[in-house]
Design a protein around this motif. Sequence first.
Motif, PDB file in Angstrom:
ATOM      1  N   GLY A 255       0.794  -1.223   0.000  1.00 39.16           N
ATOM      2  CA  GLY A 255       0.000   0.000   0.000  1.00 39.16           C
ATOM      3  C   GLY A 255       0.818   1.260   0.000  1.00 39.16           C
ATOM      4  N   SER A 256       2.129   1.143   0.030  1.00 39.07           N
ATOM      5  CA  SER A 256       2.981   2.329   0.004  1.00 39.07           C
ATOM      6  C   SER A 256       2.928   2.983  -1.369  1.00 39.07           C
ATOM      7  N   GLU A 257       3.050   4.305  -1.404  1.00 35.85           N
ATOM      8  CA  GLU A 257       3.036   5.019  -2.681  1.00 35.85           C
ATOM      9  C   GLU A 257       4.224   4.620  -3.553  1.00 35.85           C
ATOM     10  N   ASN A 258       5.332   4.303  -2.949  1.00 37.54           N
ATOM     11  CA  ASN A 258       6.519   3.868  -3.686  1.00 37.54           C
ATOM     12  C   ASN A 258       7.009   2.582  -3.023  1.00 37.54           C
ATOM     13  N   GLN A 259       6.357   1.467  -3.386  1.00 42.81           N
ATOM     14  CA  GLN A 259       6.668   0.197  -2.730  1.00 42.81           C
ATOM     15  C   GLN A 259       8.128  -0.221  -2.913  1.00 42.81           C
ATOM     16  N   PRO A 260       8.727  -0.113  -4.119  1.00 39.93           N
ATOM     17  CA  PRO A 260      10.142  -0.485  -4.249  1.00 39.93           C
ATOM     18  C   PRO A 260      11.061   0.315  -3.328  1.00 39.93           C
ATOM     19  N   ALA A 261      10.817   1.640  -3.220  1.00 39.24           N
ATOM     20  CA  ALA A 261      11.660   2.459  -2.345  1.00 39.24           C
ATOM     21  C   ALA A 261      11.478   2.074  -0.883  1.00 39.24           C
ATOM     22  N   CYS A 262      10.250   1.758  -0.500  1.00 45.80           N
ATOM     23  CA  CYS A 262       9.987   1.309   0.868  1.00 45.80           C
ATOM     24  C   CYS A 262      10.748   0.023   1.152  1.00 45.80           C
ATOM     25  N   TRP A 263      10.706  -0.906   0.188  1.00 47.05           N
ATOM     26  CA  TRP A 263      11.426  -2.173   0.333  1.00 47.05           C
ATOM     27  C   TRP A 263      12.933  -1.914   0.398  1.00 47.05           C
ATOM     28  N   GLY A 264      13.412  -1.010  -0.454  1.00 50.52           N
ATOM     29  CA  GLY A 264      14.835  -0.684  -0.449  1.00 50.52           C
ATOM     30  C   GLY A 264      15.294  -0.129   0.884  1.00 50.52           C
ATOM     31  N   GLU A 265      14.441   0.694   1.520  1.00 51.41           N
ATOM     32  CA  GLU A 265      14.794   1.243   2.828  1.00 51.41           C
ATOM     33  C   GLU A 265      14.879   0.135   3.875  1.00 51.41           C
ATOM     34  N   LYS A 266      13.964  -0.838   3.785  1.00 44.89           N
ATOM     35  CA  LYS A 266      14.010  -1.965   4.713  1.00 44.89           C
ATOM     36  C   LYS A 266      15.273  -2.790   4.493  1.00 44.89           C
ATOM     37  N   LEU A 267      15.638  -3.009   3.236  1.00 45.57           N
ATOM     38  CA  LEU A 267      16.854  -3.762   2.932  1.00 45.57           C
ATOM     39  C   LEU A 267      18.094  -3.010   3.413  1.00 45.57           C
ATOM     40  N   TYR A 268      18.063  -1.697   3.318  1.00 48.12           N
ATOM     41  CA  TYR A 268      19.174  -0.857   3.786  1.00 48.12           C
ATOM     42  C   TYR A 268      19.480  -1.131   5.261  1.00 48.12           C
ATOM     43  N   THR A 269      18.434  -1.378   6.038  1.00 44.94           N
ATOM     44  CA  THR A 269      18.615  -1.659   7.465  1.00 44.94           C
ATOM     45  C   THR A 269      18.861  -3.136   7.724  1.00 44.94           C
ATOM     46  N   SER A 270      18.013  -4.018   7.148  1.00 45.94           N
ATOM     47  CA  SER A 270      18.097  -5.446   7.469  1.00 45.94           C
ATOM     48  C   SER A 270      19.369  -6.088   6.941  1.00 45.94           C
ATOM     49  N   ASN A 271      19.909  -5.601   5.834  1.00 46.79           N
ATOM     50  CA  ASN A 271      21.135  -6.170   5.269  1.00 46.79           C
ATOM     51  C   ASN A 271      22.398  -5.545   5.840  1.00 46.79           C
TER      52      ASN A 271
END
Length: 354
Positions: A255-271
């Motif tokens: 439901g995020s307006e920019n789902q790829p960017a939201c996912w990228g931000e999560k990967l930035y932290t989790s990885n």
Amino acid sequence: MTEPQGTIQLPPQLSTLAPEVDDMYYVIYWISVVFFVAIVGATAYFSWKYRRRPGHSSKPPGHATALEIAWTVAPLFLLVWLFHAGFTTYLHSTVAPQNARDIRTRAMQWNWEFEHEGGVIDELNVLKIPVGEPVRIIMSSSDVLHSFFIPAFRVKRDAVPGMYTTLWFEATELTDTRACETDADCPEAHMCGRAGECVLPLFCTEYCGAPQGITDSAGRNTNHSTMLADVRVITREAYDEFLELGPPPPAECEGSENQPACWGEKLYTSNGCNACHSADGSAAPGPTWQGLWGRQGSFVDGGSYVADENYIRESILQPQAHVVTGYAAVNMPPYRLSDRQIDAIIAYMRTLSE
């Protein structure tokens, strides 16, 4: 289904190998207890019986050949049986069934990477396995000695630089994925994972220190003592779907307006990218991601670059292929991410440059 229970000394048995290992452990443990009590008790008794007393003089001890032979030979039978039982268990835990699913595991400072059938790579420090199916872990290390240990499965093996090591297990229970905030919210043998749900912990049981000043927002995955991974035992159907589609975006990005960017931000932290790369322009061991997209710069070998899709992709998959000027002392490990994950990181980087 009743929740598996552990003992005072050992966690619940959540693999087919666990009962064998526990039986061997408790046999050795109780043999040790019996002999300890017998020896200490005999020592205390004889110390009291033959204590020094007025009117009693000591006599030279005799020589009991039969007794000496008995206490020398008798333990041999026990030791031979223990060796046979232990070696049998070791072979069973080492030789994987022919129908085992292979999962390629790479250990690095300070993360675990898992590659499944068909080249499907999950997010760092997350291991998904199907319940009721044997799984063979094929391990290597990209830098130093690491050690793969899942207490609930009773499996442990070193990941050694320059060679492959293997182990296998078969999970017998699905992980309890109830929501959690701390480890205390989870059932026995579980911990609160990075996604806020209960998982089984995977530890690195080696230690060689950590570079100074490298931390992440969660305080994890910065040295061997915090090199943890989340083990999620899922249904066979869910695992087959995972192999077909690859790792999905996190639920919080739906439901995020920019789902790829939201996912990228999560990967930035989790990885663990945030351990070496800031997102706000502040100083860090590696280049900041703020304003990185589209930036021009030079390499230590004299070449130049423009931070576009190809440059970002190469920097993730082959970070030492070209080293940016000013960062020659930084040794970034390679990350094997799926195309969708790399696209998500690029989308997040672009938002930091807008």
